[in-house]
Design a protein around this motif. Structure first.
Motif, PDB file in Angstrom:
ATOM      1  N   GLU A 176      48.052 -10.885  -3.373  1.00 28.31           N
ATOM      2  CA  GLU A 176      47.554  -9.506  -3.329  1.00 28.31           C
ATOM      3  C   GLU A 176      46.252  -9.379  -4.107  1.00 28.31           C
ATOM      4  N   LEU A 177      46.172 -10.068  -5.240  1.00 29.66           N
ATOM      5  CA  LEU A 177      44.930 -10.055  -6.011  1.00 29.66           C
ATOM      6  C   LEU A 177      43.795 -10.699  -5.229  1.00 29.66           C
ATOM      7  N   LEU A 178      44.084 -11.796  -4.546  1.00 27.49           N
ATOM      8  CA  LEU A 178      43.057 -12.475  -3.748  1.00 27.49           C
ATOM      9  C   LEU A 178      42.544 -11.583  -2.627  1.00 27.49           C
ATOM     10  N   VAL A 179      43.464 -10.874  -1.958  1.00 27.99           N
ATOM     11  CA  VAL A 179      43.044 -10.003  -0.851  1.00 27.99           C
ATOM     12  C   VAL A 179      42.172  -8.869  -1.376  1.00 27.99           C
ATOM     13  N   ASP A 180      42.568  -8.273  -2.516  1.00 27.28           N
ATOM     14  CA  ASP A 180      41.778  -7.177  -3.083  1.00 27.28           C
ATOM     15  C   ASP A 180      40.387  -7.647  -3.502  1.00 27.28           C
ATOM     16  N   MET A 181      40.327  -8.810  -4.150  1.00 29.55           N
ATOM     17  CA  MET A 181      39.035  -9.308  -4.604  1.00 29.55           C
ATOM     18  C   MET A 181      38.170  -9.761  -3.436  1.00 29.55           C
ATOM     19  N   SER A 182      38.780 -10.331  -2.404  1.00 32.66           N
ATOM     20  CA  SER A 182      38.011 -10.736  -1.220  1.00 32.66           C
ATOM     21  C   SER A 182      37.458  -9.518  -0.502  1.00 32.66           C
ATOM     22  N   THR A 183      38.243  -8.448  -0.438  1.00 30.22           N
ATOM     23  CA  THR A 183      37.767  -7.210   0.180  1.00 30.22           C
ATOM     24  C   THR A 183      36.604  -6.623  -0.605  1.00 30.22           C
ATOM     25  N   SER A 184      36.613  -6.853  -1.914  1.00 29.24           N
ATOM     26  CA  SER A 184      35.521  -6.376  -2.771  1.00 29.24           C
ATOM     27  C   SER A 184      34.362  -7.360  -2.828  1.00 29.24           C
ATOM     28  N   LEU A 185      34.369  -8.368  -1.939  1.00 29.55           N
ATOM     29  CA  LEU A 185      33.275  -9.328  -1.785  1.00 29.55           C
ATOM     30  C   LEU A 185      33.091 -10.208  -3.022  1.00 29.55           C
ATOM     31  N   ILE A 209      42.377 -21.502  -2.129  1.00 34.32           N
ATOM     32  CA  ILE A 209      41.713 -20.191  -2.058  1.00 34.32           C
ATOM     33  C   ILE A 209      41.032 -20.015  -0.709  1.00 34.32           C
ATOM     34  N   TYR A 210      40.336 -21.057  -0.256  1.00 32.90           N
ATOM     35  CA  TYR A 210      39.669 -20.980   1.054  1.00 32.90           C
ATOM     36  C   TYR A 210      40.692 -20.762   2.170  1.00 32.90           C
ATOM     37  N   ASN A 211      41.796 -21.494   2.124  1.00 33.23           N
ATOM     38  CA  ASN A 211      42.820 -21.361   3.158  1.00 33.23           C
ATOM     39  C   ASN A 211      43.442 -19.972   3.147  1.00 33.23           C
ATOM     40  N   ALA A 212      43.694 -19.440   1.947  1.00 31.28           N
ATOM     41  CA  ALA A 212      44.293 -18.106   1.853  1.00 31.28           C
ATOM     42  C   ALA A 212      43.339 -17.034   2.389  1.00 31.28           C
ATOM     43  N   ARG A 213      42.065 -17.168   2.075  1.00 35.41           N
ATOM     44  CA  ARG A 213      41.087 -16.206   2.598  1.00 35.41           C
ATOM     45  C   ARG A 213      40.988 -16.302   4.112  1.00 35.41           C
ATOM     46  N   LYS A 219      44.662 -13.042  10.063  1.00 35.44           N
ATOM     47  CA  LYS A 219      45.719 -12.041  10.214  1.00 35.44           C
ATOM     48  C   LYS A 219      45.129 -10.664  10.456  1.00 35.44           C
ATOM     49  N   GLU A 220      44.035 -10.362   9.786  1.00 30.20           N
ATOM     50  CA  GLU A 220      43.395  -9.065   9.948  1.00 30.20           C
ATOM     51  C   GLU A 220      42.794  -8.906  11.342  1.00 30.20           C
ATOM     52  N   LYS A 221      42.217  -9.960  11.866  1.00 29.82           N
ATOM     53  CA  LYS A 221      41.605  -9.884  13.204  1.00 29.82           C
ATOM     54  C   LYS A 221      42.649  -9.783  14.297  1.00 29.82           C
ATOM     55  N   ALA A 222      43.841 -10.362  14.076  1.00 29.69           N
ATOM     56  CA  ALA A 222      44.960 -10.257  15.034  1.00 29.69           C
ATOM     57  C   ALA A 222      44.554 -10.708  16.432  1.00 29.69           C
ATOM     58  N   GLY A 223      43.803 -11.790  16.509  1.00 27.70           N
ATOM     59  CA  GLY A 223      43.428 -12.345  17.807  1.00 27.70           C
ATOM     60  C   GLY A 223      42.253 -11.670  18.472  1.00 27.70           C
ATOM     61  N   ARG A 224      41.638 -10.701  17.810  1.00 28.07           N
ATOM     62  CA  ARG A 224      40.488 -10.020  18.411  1.00 28.07           C
ATOM     63  C   ARG A 224      39.227 -10.854  18.249  1.00 28.07           C
ATOM     64  N   SER A 225      38.283 -10.654  19.160  1.00 25.60           N
ATOM     65  CA  SER A 225      37.010 -11.357  19.089  1.00 25.60           C
ATOM     66  C   SER A 225      36.132 -10.717  18.021  1.00 25.60           C
ATOM     67  N   GLU A 226      34.977 -11.329  17.799  1.00 22.44           N
ATOM     68  CA  GLU A 226      34.064 -10.812  16.777  1.00 22.44           C
ATOM     69  C   GLU A 226      33.635  -9.389  17.079  1.00 22.44           C
ATOM     70  N   MET A 227      33.259  -9.106  18.315  1.00 28.15           N
ATOM     71  CA  MET A 227      32.796  -7.764  18.667  1.00 28.15           C
ATOM     72  C   MET A 227      33.949  -6.767  18.702  1.00 28.15           C
ATOM     73  N   GLN A 228      35.126  -7.204  19.135  1.00 29.27           N
ATOM     74  CA  GLN A 228      36.280  -6.307  19.107  1.00 29.27           C
ATOM     75  C   GLN A 228      36.636  -5.917  17.676  1.00 29.27           C
TER      76      GLN A 228
END
Length: 754
Positions: A176-185, A209-213, A219-228
């Protein structure tokens, strides 16, 4: 805790023999380590999680990795079969080869092509370690006990736990900490350092860390393309978005978006806009047209971002037309500032015909230095030329401009090339866009350069830190930048309302403090210093500040001061009094659209279309309501098949400009410095360009006679470069001032820009 057993003795009760593997392993061993005492315990664990935590903690203390080999939840009748957990060493068991589809395809291709392919570089940790523990559920509740079935390892213990993937896994809280910090760039190395500070026993590596990111992004993209994914994000945060596409593959060619709050800020401060393109921001190599404005507190805000595939008039016209749709008739910009991009200038003239267009003085000065500096051999003469040019540009009236121009032209008549360049490129067609005699007749609020756009480029590139980002990841960075920008704007507004500078406690400002921005008050105080030399004479004052900033000029302030009256707030332009981002209702606001009538009109029109047209319209409507269904695709990355592969350039730093190369060649600054104070901070990178001018070539006139007579008079210098097959690159490198030995740099840049 541990005991080393020499298994060369045949008298052991466990029948452990010297070269016989323990636990049916294929690895011959000569010694084993017994950790039975480390895991013997009479403690009854109150839950399954307590058992797991204790077992793994004991493993970490002894530098071993304990994994769950098997778990049994037990039967319905708890009396007949209790729940059990079997723990084992991570090196337990044997390696089992799994044949993948890719391997089968490789074998088939090898059989057809009769070519041997190098084997996959794989390996295993498995060595048949017999270590085993048994966790058994006892009692009627969730209570557990641990039993040691075999406390012996057939391998030496690990010196370090770093590199063991299982023990280096992140916990739920760490994820959860990794996701929050990654979202904060936050960068991966900073994330890892933060996790290790919170847990000193953590053995996670950068690869984890790279694998988790990557897992989180997937997971966030859920199979969507870059433009989607991009369109879904834009719709989620209510961005205003437009795009164009080309071809049957629906490849995006132009992309425009802006934040809804920034649209409100644009409606509050539409008076001055600055536009400029920047590069090396995305892996598709699309130029980014960044449009910014200025608030009453002198803070730069982003208006919109437009990615265009070419810097042509059609692309600029499309982007500016999309920008115009954000505005009402009462918030059309009064001034637009750009550099001398002819395509952009034509687009502005077509889309905003009533807007005053100014050219950036800073870019003009650099262009003059680039093209005229090489004509002067003495630095003193060049400084005189440049100072007189500045005087010409600063002419306050047309009569003064004509007088200064005639004096300038006669003084430097021997430098006819420089005079012709200034006339043909700048003065004949564009003097109204940068000479003070014309620019000071419009309300530009002190914005006469595009430096604010350049500063916005710099902030953006510091945020993204890579030129190989996709559009959806780039949006994450831009969105974070805009959120910080909104906070900065609100803080500046509150500062103007609540903060009172001691230097602004003048009697004539008492009705303005707290209601007018601090920036406007500072300008008024600076203008008041002219009262001693101007007084209340209108002619001597010139009223430039009233025309350009809509603030009281020197003679007005003198009248208020002489009558002991404060400056009334009504004589301040509403822009300076705007200290919020709330759109005020306007009498010219467009009426509410008749939605039902439009829908009925659309239905009647839709029924008259062909089946194919209906299908295409349904696809577009579905895309508007559900962005993840879009068929829009990102541009195809161009892959170069010629030459050896080269490392991808991820730097966002721009290439040196023409004036920087000219300065490096001449060895002195293009603009004379008024003082010799030591600059603060790091030295400018410009100074390093002179280091590339090594091994200069010797001029020659050996081949001058081989040129046609018509062009001999124009040849001032000739350089014979080395003919080694790279002479073309050597010529370009020499002409740019790098020296012919720097030809690989030209070759590399050509390959990287394609």
């Amino acid at each position: 805790m541990e005991h080393e057993i020499n298994i060369s003795e045949a008298s052991h009760e466990d029948s452990i023999q010297g070269n016989t593997s323990i636990g049916d392993t294929e690895v011959a061993t000569t010694s084993v380590v017994d950790y039975t005492n480390a895991f013997k315990t009479d403690e009854v664990f109150k839950s399954k999680n307590d058992l797991l935590d204790w077992t793994r903690t004991q493993g970490k203390k002894n530098n071993m990795v304990i994994v769950i080999k098997r778990s049994d939840a037990g039967g319905v009748d708890r009396r007949r079969k209790r729940a059990r957990i079997t723990f084992a060493c991570e090196r337990h068991g044997k390696y089992r080869s799994i044949l993948r589809k890719s391997d089968i395809n490789d074998q088939n291709s090898d059989a057809n092509n009769k070519k041997k392919k190098e084997p996959r570089n794989t390996g295993t940790k498995k060595c048949g370690c017999p270590f085993m523990l048994q966790g058994v559920n006892v009692g009627e509740g969730d209570e557990w006990k641990l039993e040691v079935e075999c406390g012996v390892h057939n391998h030496t213990y690990s010196q370090y736990l770093e590199g063991h993937s299982f023990v280096g896994r992140l916990t739920k809280e760490q994820n959860e900490l990794l996701v929050d910090m990654s979202t904060s760039l936050v960068r991966p190395k900073v994330i890892l350092n933060t996790i290790k500070k919170k847990d000193p026993l953590n053995v996670t590596t950068m690869r984890t860390i790279y694998n988790a990111r990557h897992y989180h992004r997937t997971k966030e993209k859920a199979g969507r393309s870059e433009m989607q994914q991009l369109l879904c994000k834009l719709a989620e945060y209510n961005y205003i978005e437009h795009h164009r596409s080309i071809g049957v593959d629906n490849v995006v060619s132009d992309l425009f978006w802006t934040h809804p709050i920034n649209v409100d800020i644009l409606h509050c401060f539409p008076h001055v806009l600055i536009m400029d393109c920047t590069y090396k921001t995305n892996r598709h190599r699309f130029p980014l047209l960044e449009i910014v404005g200025v608030t009453s507190t002198n803070i730069t805000f982003s208006v919109a971002f437009a990615f265009i595939d070419h810097e042509k008039e059609d692309n600029y016209t499309w982007a500016l037309t999309r920008l115009k749709t954000l505005m009402n008739d009462d918030c059309i910009p009064g001034v637009i500032v750009t550099d001398r991009d002819l395509a952009l200038m034509n687009a502005i003239r077509n889309v905003f015909p009533s807007t005053r267009h100014l050219l950036c003085r800073w870019h003009i000065n650099q262009a003059v230095a680039t093209n005229c500096k090489k004509l002067f051999t003495l630095e003193e003469v060049w400084n005189m030329f440049f100072n007189d040019w500045q005087t010409l540009v600063s002419s306050s009236t047309e009569e003064e401009y004509l007088h200064n121009w005639h004096a300038f032209e006669s003084k430097f008549s021997s430098f006819h090339e420089g005079i012709d360049y200034l006339k043909t490129t700048w003065l004949n067609e564009h003097k109204e866009k940068f000479v003070a005699a014309w620019t000071d007749t419009c309300m530009h609020f002190g914005t006469k350069t595009s430096n604010r756009a350049e500063s916005a480029h710099s902030k953006l590139k510091r945020m993204i830190s890579s030129s190989q980002l996709s559009f959806d990841i780039l949006w994450n960075n831009i969105h974070a930048l805009l959120e910080l920008q909104h906070t900065e704007l609100k803080a500046s507004f509150e500062k103007s309302r609540c903060f009172v500078y001691h230097g602004l406690k003048h009697e004539e400002l008492r009705e303005l403090r707290g209601f007018v921005s601090i920036e406007a008050l500072n300008i008024i105080v600076c203008e008041a210093k002219r009262i001693d030399s101007v007084g209340d004479d209108v002619v001597s004052c010139g009223c430039t500040l009233r025309c350009t900033h809509q603030l009281p000029c020197a003679h007005e302030i003198a009248k208020y001061r002489s009558s002991s009256q404060p400056i009334p707030i009504d004589c301040i332009h509403p822009r300076w009094r705007k200290l919020d981002m709330i759109i005020e209702p306007s009498a010219f606001s467009p009426p509410i659209l008749p939605i039902r009538a439009l829908i009925e009109r659309f239905v009647n029109w839709f029924e008259g279309q062909t089946n194919e047209s209906r299908r295409q319209l349904c696809i577009k409507i579905e895309e508007l309501m559900n962005p993840s269904s879009t068929t829009l695709t990102e541009p195809v990355k161009k892959i170069k098949t010629k030459g050896r592969p080269r490392k991808v350039d991820t730097s966002t730093r721009r290439l040196p400009s023409a004036f920087e190369i000219a300065e490096a060649l001449s060895g002195h600054d293009s603009q004379p410095q008024p003082s010799k104070k030591k600059p603060r901070g790091r030295p400018r990178k410009l100074k390093t360009y002179s280091s590339i001018l090594h091994n200069p070539a010797t001029p020659t006139h050996q081949y001058t006679g081989q040129f046609p007579e018509a062009i001999k008079q124009y040849i001032t210098i000739a350089i014979d470069v080395l003919g080694d097959g790279n002479c073309g690159y050597r010529v370009i490198a020499e002409a740019m001032g790098f020296g012919q030995d720097s030809w690989p740099r030209i070759h590399m840049h050509r390959n990287s820009t394609g």
